[in-house]
Each structure stands twice: as C-alpha cells, then as structure tokens.
Design a protein around this motif. Structure first.
Motif, PDB file in Angstrom:
ATOM      1  N   GLY B   8      -5.085  -2.644  -1.952  1.00 25.53           N
ATOM      2  CA  GLY B   8      -5.905  -1.613  -1.897  1.00 25.53           C
ATOM      3  C   GLY B   8      -5.490  -0.597  -0.662  1.00 25.53           C
ATOM      4  N   GLU B   9      -6.168   0.514  -0.666  1.00 24.41           N
ATOM      5  CA  GLU B   9      -6.008   1.424   0.615  1.00 24.41           C
ATOM      6  C   GLU B   9      -6.247   0.551   1.720  1.00 24.41           C
ATOM      7  OE1 GLU B   9      -5.255   4.650   0.653  1.00 24.41           O
ATOM      8  OE2 GLU B   9      -4.977   4.463  -1.729  1.00 24.41           O
ATOM      9  N   THR B  10      -7.113  -0.348   2.042  1.00 25.07           N
ATOM     10  CA  THR B  10      -7.556  -0.816   3.365  1.00 25.07           C
ATOM     11  C   THR B  10      -6.865  -2.077   3.203  1.00 25.07           C
ATOM     12  OG1 THR B  10      -9.499  -1.733   2.215  1.00 25.07           O
ATOM     13  CG2 THR B  10      -9.689   0.193   3.097  1.00 25.07           C
ATOM     14  N   GLY B  11      -5.977  -2.881   2.300  1.00 27.95           N
ATOM     15  CA  GLY B  11      -5.526  -4.058   2.463  1.00 27.95           C
ATOM     16  C   GLY B  11      -5.318  -4.883   1.070  1.00 27.95           C
ATOM     17  N   GLU B  12      -5.033  -6.187   1.515  1.00 29.77           N
ATOM     18  CA  GLU B  12      -5.062  -6.862  -0.173  1.00 29.77           C
ATOM     19  C   GLU B  12      -6.493  -7.684  -0.608  1.00 29.77           C
ATOM     20  OE1 GLU B  12      -1.789  -9.495   0.235  1.00 29.77           O
ATOM     21  OE2 GLU B  12      -0.672  -8.282  -0.688  1.00 29.77           O
ATOM     22  N   TRP B  13      -6.672  -7.582  -1.582  1.00 30.90           N
ATOM     23  CA  TRP B  13      -7.931  -8.136  -2.106  1.00 30.90           C
ATOM     24  C   TRP B  13      -7.592  -9.363  -3.233  1.00 30.90           C
ATOM     25  CZ3 TRP B  13     -12.939  -5.877  -0.974  1.00 30.90           C
ATOM     26  CH2 TRP B  13     -12.808  -4.792  -0.335  1.00 30.90           C
ATOM     27  N   GLU B  14      -8.533 -10.268  -3.120  1.00 27.13           N
ATOM     28  CA  GLU B  14      -8.268 -11.214  -4.040  1.00 27.13           C
ATOM     29  C   GLU B  14      -9.417 -11.385  -4.967  1.00 27.13           C
ATOM     30  OE1 GLU B  14      -7.759 -14.737  -2.013  1.00 27.13           O
ATOM     31  OE2 GLU B  14      -9.937 -15.117  -1.498  1.00 27.13           O
ATOM     32  N   VAL B  15      -9.157 -11.975  -6.191  1.00 29.88           N
ATOM     33  CA  VAL B  15     -10.152 -11.886  -7.410  1.00 29.88           C
ATOM     34  C   VAL B  15     -11.073 -13.087  -7.591  1.00 29.88           C
ATOM     35  CG1 VAL B  15      -8.625 -11.942  -9.109  1.00 29.88           C
ATOM     36  CG2 VAL B  15     -10.914 -10.902  -9.512  1.00 29.88           C
ATOM     37  N   VAL B  16     -11.833 -13.371  -7.829  1.00 29.98           N
ATOM     38  CA  VAL B  16     -12.898 -14.634  -7.982  1.00 29.98           C
ATOM     39  C   VAL B  16     -13.480 -14.443  -9.431  1.00 29.98           C
ATOM     40  CG1 VAL B  16     -14.542 -16.323  -7.503  1.00 29.98           C
ATOM     41  CG2 VAL B  16     -13.184 -15.074  -5.780  1.00 29.98           C
ATOM     42  N   ILE B  17     -12.981 -15.330 -10.325  1.00 19.45           N
ATOM     43  CA  ILE B  17     -13.379 -15.394 -11.649  1.00 19.45           C
ATOM     44  C   ILE B  17     -14.238 -16.884 -12.215  1.00 19.45           C
ATOM     45  CG2 ILE B  17     -12.485 -15.180 -13.964  1.00 19.45           C
ATOM     46  CD1 ILE B  17      -9.823 -14.250 -12.306  1.00 19.45           C
ATOM     47  N   GLY B  18     -15.231 -16.506 -12.970  1.00 17.75           N
ATOM     48  CA  GLY B  18     -15.833 -17.463 -13.641  1.00 17.75           C
ATOM     49  C   GLY B  18     -16.182 -17.024 -15.059  1.00 17.75           C
ATOM     50  N   LEU B  19     -16.019 -18.211 -16.238  1.00 16.35           N
ATOM     51  CA  LEU B  19     -16.240 -17.693 -17.595  1.00 16.35           C
ATOM     52  C   LEU B  19     -17.382 -18.572 -17.892  1.00 16.35           C
ATOM     53  CD1 LEU B  19     -12.181 -17.621 -18.490  1.00 16.35           C
ATOM     54  CD2 LEU B  19     -13.755 -15.800 -18.033  1.00 16.35           C
ATOM     55  N   GLU B  20     -17.997 -17.894 -18.910  1.00 19.97           N
ATOM     56  CA  GLU B  20     -19.095 -18.506 -19.927  1.00 19.97           C
ATOM     57  C   GLU B  20     -18.444 -18.392 -21.014  1.00 19.97           C
ATOM     58  OE1 GLU B  20     -22.714 -16.761 -19.064  1.00 19.97           O
ATOM     59  OE2 GLU B  20     -22.499 -16.950 -16.853  1.00 19.97           O
ATOM     60  N   VAL B  21     -17.959 -19.582 -21.727  1.00 17.49           N
ATOM     61  CA  VAL B  21     -17.217 -19.404 -23.127  1.00 17.49           C
ATOM     62  C   VAL B  21     -18.618 -19.919 -24.138  1.00 17.49           C
ATOM     63  CG1 VAL B  21     -15.455 -20.341 -24.623  1.00 17.49           C
ATOM     64  CG2 VAL B  21     -15.125 -19.864 -22.405  1.00 17.49           C
ATOM     65  N   HIS B  22     -18.653 -19.029 -25.000  1.00 13.28           N
ATOM     66  CA  HIS B  22     -19.620 -19.442 -26.333  1.00 13.28           C
ATOM     67  C   HIS B  22     -18.629 -20.020 -27.270  1.00 13.28           C
ATOM     68  CE1 HIS B  22     -22.952 -17.429 -24.496  1.00 13.28           C
ATOM     69  NE2 HIS B  22     -22.236 -16.606 -23.925  1.00 13.28           N
TER      70      HIS B  22
END
Lengths: 494, 499
Positions: B8-22
């Motif tokens: 990003g412009e302001t630095g590094e970001w990380e992503v957090v993911i959860g999945l609901e699988v049907h």
C-alpha cells in the motif's frame, strides 16, 4: 323409532353392528341435522355425500360379514384444521381460501380407516387462535346454549368451537378437536360435552395445519368418556411422518375404562384457587372432589408453584412458533395471492398477508416475531422455555403424591359473543387452567359437571401423567357417572 | 505465516481469510423429505409436499445425511456432538417455501477440527499448515429463482430446495489466496474420499462464502471483514481474496473504512460488489425447530460411521511414500483425486499379482505408468481410445512385458495404443506386431562385434579413457538391431567386450 342423532359413538357403532339401523340411516339423520343448523355456523363446508359414502361402505362390509372398524358407521365432524384430500381446508382463514389439499392428514385417515365418515369441515378460530370462535374468517360459530337470563348469543368456546357446537347440538355424535392451550377442553366445558387432549405426541400432527408445533395436539370431542375413548383409540398411533409422534402402542382405553378409583389419589392444586374466583366454579370444583371421593379416591392437596407464569410463558412460546409456522402463507404457491399492479415480491408478501390474516393472527405473528428478534430472544423466548421446564417439573413433583389432578376447566361458564373480543388479555385468561397441562404435554380432559344458575354448562378438568390417558379417562368417568349430566340445549336454531 | 503482502501507499498489509464452505451432502433424498436429489431434472420435478411447505407438512430427518456429516467430521478429526439440534432461520424469500431454513445454529453436529494443507514453495506456502475448522452443521438448501423466463415475472424451481448441505466453517487461519485455494482443494479431496460430497463445483455441489479482512503487517488486531457469498470455484475464491484485499487496502488508505457487509463476486469483471450491509442485514430470529426432536447419536451409530471411513488423503500419502517408497511428488499426485488413487491401487494390486512381486517393488513402475505414460498415450489417441479396453489386467500385462525385458518402454506405449483401440491382448500384440525387443545374446553379440570391428579408432580412444564413447557403441548397436534390442543386454555385452 329412536332419534338416531341422540345416539353417541358407542351406541351408533353397536346399533349398526347389530343391525338395529343402517349406517346410511345414521348418516342421513345427521346430514339432516347439519343442513337444518346453518344458523349455528358450525360448519365451513358440509360433505353429506362423504358421510353417505362411508356409511354405505360400512353397510356393505357388514352385509359381507367383514370385520367392522372401531368407528364403523359413525359420521363425525372434522375440524377444518385437518387436511382432507379433495375437500377445502382453510383453518378458518382467508389466506387459505379455496385451498384443497391433495393429501389427507394422518388422524383423519385413521378415522376413515376405522369406519367413520365425514359430515363436513368444522369452523374454528382462525389458525386455532382464539377462545370464542370470533376470529374465524367465516364468521363465528354460535353456541347452541342460551342463558336463562338473556337471549344473547354465546361463545361456543375456541378454538374448536365448531366441534363443540356440532356435538352439543346433535349435528354430529363426535368431532375432532385440536388443543394447543385449551382448544379442546374449554369449548367442551362451554357446551356440556367431553373433550380429551391426549399426551403430546399421541396423535400425529402430520397434515394438521400448524399453530404452535410443540403444543398442538389432536383429540376427540364427544358426548361422553366412552365415546372419547373409542375415538381417541382410532385417532392415535405412531406416525413415522411426524418426528414428535410417540412410538408407543395404543392401549385399548375403552376396554380398560373403570370408574372405581379405590387406591387412587386425586391432587387439588392450591395455586388454581384464585382470588375473586367465580363462586359457581368453586362450588363445582368442590362437588368434583366429593364425587371422586365417593368413587373411592383420596383427595390430597398439592402445589404447582409456577402456575402463575404458565399463561405468560404460553403467550410467548405459542406466538413465537406461530410466527414461524405461518411464514409459509406467502401467496407464492397456494391460497390467497394479492399482487397489486406493479408490485414486487415484498409488496406481494405484505399485501397477501395483510389481506389474508385476521387481526388475532396478526397480533400473534407480531408478538412471536418480537419475542424471537435479536436482543429480545433471551429475555422472552429463553425465559419462557425455562418456565416451561419448571412447570413440567411442578407436575412431575405433584405426581409423586397423586395419580391425577382435578381442577376447573375454565374460570367461568360461556360468555356472550362480543364480550371479550376487544380485550385480548381477558380472552387469553380464559385458558388459565388449561394452559399448564399443554405446556407440560400432559393428557387432560374436560367432562361436564353440571349447569350454572343461568343454565349454562360447566366442565371439570382432569390432568394426568404423561401417557396415562387411561387414568385421566377413568377419573373423568367417575365424575360423569355421578354428575349424570343430561341437559341439552333447546333446539332454537332449527 | 505466508509472505503474501499487499503493497500500500502507507506500507505493507496482510490479509486474514476465513471460509464457509457449503457442501451438498451425497444422498439419494433430501434432508427432511423423500424427494430425489438428482441433478439436472426438469424444474419442480423433484419436490415433495414437505419441500413445497404445504400446510401441515412435517420434516423427518434423513439418517443418511446425518451419517455423512458425522463421517465428514470424523475425517477432519473433529469433535462429534452426540447431542445436536435443528434451528429455524427465519426469512422471507420466494425460493424458501417454509419461510425458514432448517439449520443448526446453537448446537451443531460437528465441533472443532482441522485439516493440513501441504507445503507448496512456488505458491508461497513454505511448509505444511494446519487450518482450524470451527464447526460443521447440517442445513437445507434453498430453491432457485429464474429471472429469464418471463418479461416481468420470476419463476421458482424447488428441485434443490431441501437438499442437505454441510456448512463447513473454517477459522480465520488463512493468510494468502494460495492458502485459501489449497484449503478448498484439500477439503474437497477429503469430502470426495469420504464420499459425503461429490465436490462438483460447476453443478454447485460446493460453494464458498469468503470472509476477508486486512491489517497492517504485525498488527494484532483483526480488521473489519466482508463476506463474499456463493463463490463457486477455487480460482474465483483466490480472485475474490486478491480483489477484496486490494479494495480494502485502497479504501482504508484513502481514508475510508471497511463496512461489514455481504458482497457478490462478478467473475466477468473480476470484482466484488456490495449486496447488503450490516444495517439491512436480516434478523433471522433463530429458534429451535419445534417439529424436530434433538438429534442424539448413540455409540453404535458413531462406531458404524467410524468403521465406514476410508483411508484418508494424509494417511494414504504417508503410506505411499513410506511403505511403497514413492517420491513425494508421485504420492501427492496420486492421492489428490479419488479417481487417480483408485486407478493406481487397482493396477498396483493387479501388477504385483501378475509380476509375482510385492506392491512395494512394483509401486514406482506402476506410479510412473499411471501418472505419465498412460495419460500421455490416452491423450494422444483422443477419441480413438476406447476406455472400456483400459482394464487393469491389460495395463498390468504390459507392465509385466516391460519388467521381463520383453518389450522396451517405447514398445510398451505402442502396445498400449493398440490395446486401447482394439482391446486385443498385450502378449498377443507383442508377438504378432513384432513389438518385442531382442534379448537374444547371440544376435546382439554378432552386431556388437560388427560395430567394434567397424570402429577400431573409437575402441582405441575408449580404452584410452574416453568413457563417453560408451554411449556411441550402444547407439550403433541399437541402430543395427533396428531399435529392438534390450538396452540392458547391449550394455552388459559391450562392457564385457570393451573390458
């Protein structure tokens, strides 16, 4: 010749079996009474041809010396909450106007299989919500009874008001009822007949329009205990199509009827004695105790400490379930559809349900929606379920000390139509004695105990242990034999 | 922790993911009715009175669906709840006849479990990672609305209505699109091993709700998440995460805030867009379904479920590399899909039997044949390959010819081609088509002598230490034998002669 319409289930069955008269004669006699009683508005639709068809089948079976069913030759009224294949089923609502099910409820199927025939579909409070029959879309039923003091039209009780009126006015020897919070017992008491609500799960709910699933229970309404025992035997039984159905054999209640109560204990719940209780109700209760003592029972005082919370809990649980059960009436697949010009799906739902449901149904749907909504669920629904558990526990404790419980069925005799229709709370109070047994799923009945000063019937209620319909009916029989109730309404309507 | 970062412009970001699988439960009939679940029927041909929510109809749980959910829970080593209950989730929609979905909010049938995704350096997963699974519950699917049948009206198809789904809810343990992709693939593989879901994403048998939030690298706080509904392929799941993470980072850096909301993915534009925000979220008024008793599972039932579980992917892989001595790569390839390992194991048993050797001894040969040789031939034949001829017996017979040195690798492929086209016996083909390599020492010996005699200078050089020339002599001999000599025999004879 006997007036066949004065006969009950056992007498008709016996007479048909012996050949004293034919099933067709019986059906014709009742069909005639039904046709002459339109002023009572007990039926939403009449099906004389169905009654004759069933009767002819019984007569033919008898001629062929085939074994006859337990209800052979008995024409009955069917509360219009039971789905009947090919015959309009409305739950006395506008939203199910013209709905003709392609299926038959388990209970009605059982009755037809036992040789009963259908006189017609009986009026009721809309979706079984009401205690006076005034919420029916098809207009209220009028009780055949009249007070000696006035000619005011009286409530036949509810929700099974068509059933109570039909049996009491000799339009049918018996009728089906359903009881969610008193809907069999209260109308039976108001009209001087007997009504039995069995243990929850005895009769299949499959094909019965749902009001409150955890409370709804079908049962018989008839002239006396024996007739109820016979009819309940035909209605009950395990049904794999209803997950809450009891997987137990159906006892032969009729054969085991026994009014000798020696060695039995009858509990009198202290909490049912309320301040300002109607003196005639109190007197009738005292009389009931005396009769049961006379039948050999010992009378004991018991306590059901959570009784006062029963009605409030009931008016949370039943509307909560109803608000969800009635969601299916949406105008999409059957029944009424109101689709205003240019309307979308939401508009169609709103228009259809606004048009199709009566005020009392809307009131309960709103209450139910409210108590289940986020933020209120724990305060209302969860609490009410806890109360329900406590009430069941009250009964379990009480039944350590007694075999059955004796109480009034209602706080008063039948009231006049219109008296309570603008005051829902006062209407709800009518079921104050009936609701606890419903919440606990226990068998209970109302049996006629006598008349008030003004000549109106009063009922006494017997509540028993789960699965002990026999004990309940035996105690009811002891009262019946002593009350010797023979009053019947004058035939002012024909 | 993956090293997936959003710059990003302001630095590094990380992503957090959860999945609901049907996942649609494999069963012949629906969760609470006897209607068929077969895919592709005419609209509304598979609708019972219960599915259509006719007055007075009651649900009765389908034991098979319950069994499949329990088996699935066991396969992810989850807690199985002997007491569970069905709740009603109330909302109005035309594809939901009852006006409520029967689901399990308060007491799900399966509690916490987990699965392991494999290391995949190239995808930025340096080592195997355990992804927690919060719960699995069983619920009814809804019907389908069709908006393209009429200019102003929508049509409703209730065939799918009431079909059993398992909702498999992961913990927010994934931190890159690749991890999420690997999770879905692994979950799908487990479901297919167990047989509780066919995993067919095109037919909608598996769909995922993708929960995504972003945070600055190192931040302990979780960001506000969005949920993108009904994503129906692994590729789209990964695309949603990329798009959504990027969108959230850009939004936050522009001074905005992420709203908790439900979003939809548009694969054509490769973007997500808002469906409804938390403010207009439904109040589902969950409460226990009074038409159904609590579900109580007894030990015998659980035991039966456990006994019916097959060997699962992780165990199978470990056995392939351990007992069978296969490479990690081969083991991973063979165990990824049910069809592949099934074919492999059948052929392995048949080959071991025909060759009279142990499975461990022939496993690598069978694995190579299954993974590369056979698929190559089948592909090159295209429609000419008649798969009914592709029997384990025929495949094993070819492997036996190779193993005995009777045919070369190239000849084996040729024989396999003829087998697939005609169904003839491999032995007979090798015989009549001349597809056998020469192992007759006499004939090879003679040709070697000729080759050596013709190249005295090369023989001299070889003996002088130019080892590389060995290949030249092999090639010349093979050429003289028209490619039909057993290379091993040539090697041995040459070595003896060259000293």
């Amino acid at each position: 010749m006997t007036d066949l319409t004065e006969l009950g289930v056992a007498a008709i069955r016996g007479g048909v079996a012996k050949g004293d008269f034919t099933a067709r004669e019986v059906a014709e006699a009742f069909n005639a009474n039904v046709a002459a009683a339109s002023a009572l508005n007990a039926f939403i639709v009449t099906t004389p041809e169905k009654a004759l068809e069933a009767a002819d089948a019984v007569d033919a079976a008898r001629a062929a010396r085939k074994r006859l069913g337990s209800m052979a030759g008995v024409p009955i009224g069917m509360k219009d909450l039971f789905a009947t294949k090919g015959v309009q089923t409305t739950a006395a609502s506008h939203i199910l106007g013209g709905f003709v099910p392609p299926y038959e409820s388990t209970v009605s199927s059982n009755l037809w299989a036992a040789g009963a025939g259908m006189l017609g579909k009986l009026n009721l409070d809309q979706f079984a919500m009401g205690s006076s029959n005034e919420t029916s879309y098809f207009g209220n039923v009028i009780s055949p009874w009249r007070s000696r003091e006035s000619n005011a039209e009286l409530a036949p009780g509810g929700s099974s008001g068509g059933s109570s009126t039909a049996v009491s006015a000799r339009l049918a020897p018996a009728a089906t009822g359903t009881d969610t919070g008193g809907s069999i017992r209260q109308p039976a008491a108001f009209t001087g007949i007997t009504g039995v609500k069995p243990t929850y799960g005895r009769c299949s709910r499959w094909g019965v329009v749902a009001f409150a699933s955890s409370l709804d229970q079908a049962g018989p309404m008839a002239r006396d205990i024996r007739d109820c025992a016979i009819m309940l035997g035909a209605m009950a039984g395990f049904d794999p199509k209803d997950s809450t159905s009891l997987d137990l054999p159906v006892p032969d209640w009729e054969a085991a009827l026994n009014a000798d109560l020696k060695g039995k204990k009858v509990g009198i719940p202290r909490e049912y004695r309320m301040d300002g209780m109607d003196a005639e109700i109190e007197a009738s209760w005292e009389q009931g105790k005396a009769w049961l003592r006379d039948a050999g029972a010992e009378i004991v005082d018991i306590s059901l400490p959570h009784t006062k919370y029963a009605l409030p809990a009931y008016y949370i649980i039943a509307p909560a379930e109803a608000s969800s059960n009635l969601a299916r009436y949406d105008g999409v697949r059957y029944g009424l559809r109101d689709l205003p010009e240019g309307a979308g799906l939401q508009d169609m739902y709103a228009a259809t349900r606004a048009e199709g449901f009566g005020d009392e149904v809307k009131r309960r749907v709103l209450i139910g929606t409210y108590v289940l909504s986020a933020g209120f669920y724990d305060a209302y629904y969860t609490q009410a379920q806890k109360v329900r558990t406590l009430i069941a526990q009250d009964f379990a404790n009480a039944f350590e000390q007694c075999d059955v419980i004796l109480a009034p069925t209602t706080p008063s005799a039948a009231f006049a139509l219109g008296d309570k229709s603008d005051d829902p709370l006062s209407m709800y109070l009518n079921d104050v004695f009936a609701v606890p047994a419903s919440l606990a799923g226990l068998p209970a009945l109302s049996v006629p105990a006598g008349l008030t000063q003004s000549g109106l019937p009063l009922g006494l209620q017997i509540i028993g242990k789960a699965f002990d319909e026999q004990g309940v009916m035996n105690a009811g029989l002891a009262i019946e034999q002593r009350a010797n109730f023979s009053a019947k309404p004058d035939r002012w309507w024909a | 922790m993956s090293n997936y970062r959003i710059q990003g412009e302001t630095g590094e970001w990380e992503v957090v993911i959860g999945l609901e699988v049907h996942a649609q439960v494999t069963s012949n009939s629906k969760l609470f009715s006897g209607a068929s679940t077969m895919f592709g029927a005419e609209p509304n041909a598979q609708v019972s009175l219960i599915d259509a929510a006719m007055p007075g109809m009651l649900p009765v749980p389908n034991r098979e669906c319950i069994r499949q959910a329990v088996r699935t829970g066991m396969a992810i080593e989850a807690q199985i709840n002997k007491f569970s209950r069905f709740d009603r989730k109330n909302y109005f929609y035309a594809d939901l006849p009852q006006g409520y979905q029967i689901s399990q909010l308060y007491h799900p049938i399966v509690g916490e479990g987990s699965l392991v995704i494999e290391a995949d350096e190239k995808a930025g997963i340096p080592q195997p990672k355990t992804i927690g699974i919060e719960r699995i519950h069983v619920e009814q699917d809804a019907g389908k609305l069709m908006h393209d049948q009429h200019p102003t009206m929508s049509y409703v198809d209730l065939n799918r209505c009431g079909v059993a789904l398992m909702e498999i809810v992961s913990m927010p343990h994934m931190t890159s699109p690749a991890e999420a992709g690997a999770y879905v693939r692994k979950l799908r593989s487990i479901l297919r091993y167990v047989g509780s879901c066919d995993g067919n994403m095109e037919e909608g048998s598996m769909r995922a709700d993708v929960n995504v939030s972003v945070r600055k690298v190192g931040s302990p706080e979780l960001g506000t998440r969005t949920e993108t509904k009904n994503v129906n392929s692994v590729r789209f799941v990964m695309a949603v995460i990329e798009q959504e993470a990027r969108r959230q980072v850009d939004l936050i850096e522009e001074g905005g805030t992420v709203v908790q909301e439900t979003r939809l993915y548009d694969p054509d534009k490769n973007e997500t867009r808002s469906m409804r925000s938390k403010e207009d979220a439904h109040d589902y008024r969950y409460f226990p379904d009074p038409d159904l008793l609590p579900l109580e599972l007894d030990d015998a039932f659980l035991e039966e479920c456990r006994a019916s579980l097959p060997e699962l992917p992780d165990a199978k892989r470990a056995r392939y590399t351990g007992e069978l001595g296969l490479s990690d790569y081969n083991a991973a390839q063979l165990t990824a899909e049910v069809e592949t390992f099934a074919r492999f194991e059948t052929l392995l048993a048949e080959a071991a039997s025909q060759l009279g050797k142990s499975e461990a001894v022939v496993a690598t040969q069978v694995a190579n044949w299954t993974l590369s040789v056979a698929p190559g031939v089948i592909k090159s034949l295209g429609d000419d390959a008649r798969m009914e001829n592709n029997t384990a017996a025929a495949n094993a017979a070819i492997l036996k010819l190779v193993d005995a040195g009777t045919v070369s690798g190239g000849q084996a492929k040729e024989i396999y081609e003829i087998v697939l086209k005609t169904g003839r016996e491999p032995d007979e083909i090798a015989e009549t088509e001349g597809l056998k390599q020469q192992s007759d020492t006499g004939a090879i010996d003679a040709e070697i002598d000729k080759v050596l005699a013709a190249n005295p200078d090369k023989v001299e050089e070889y003996r002088g230490g130019k080892d590389k020339l060995f290949g030249f002599f092999v090639g010349q001999t093979m050429k003289a034998m028209q490619g039909k000599a057993n290379p091993q025999v040539i090697n041995e004879l040459l070595k003896a002669k060259l000293g």
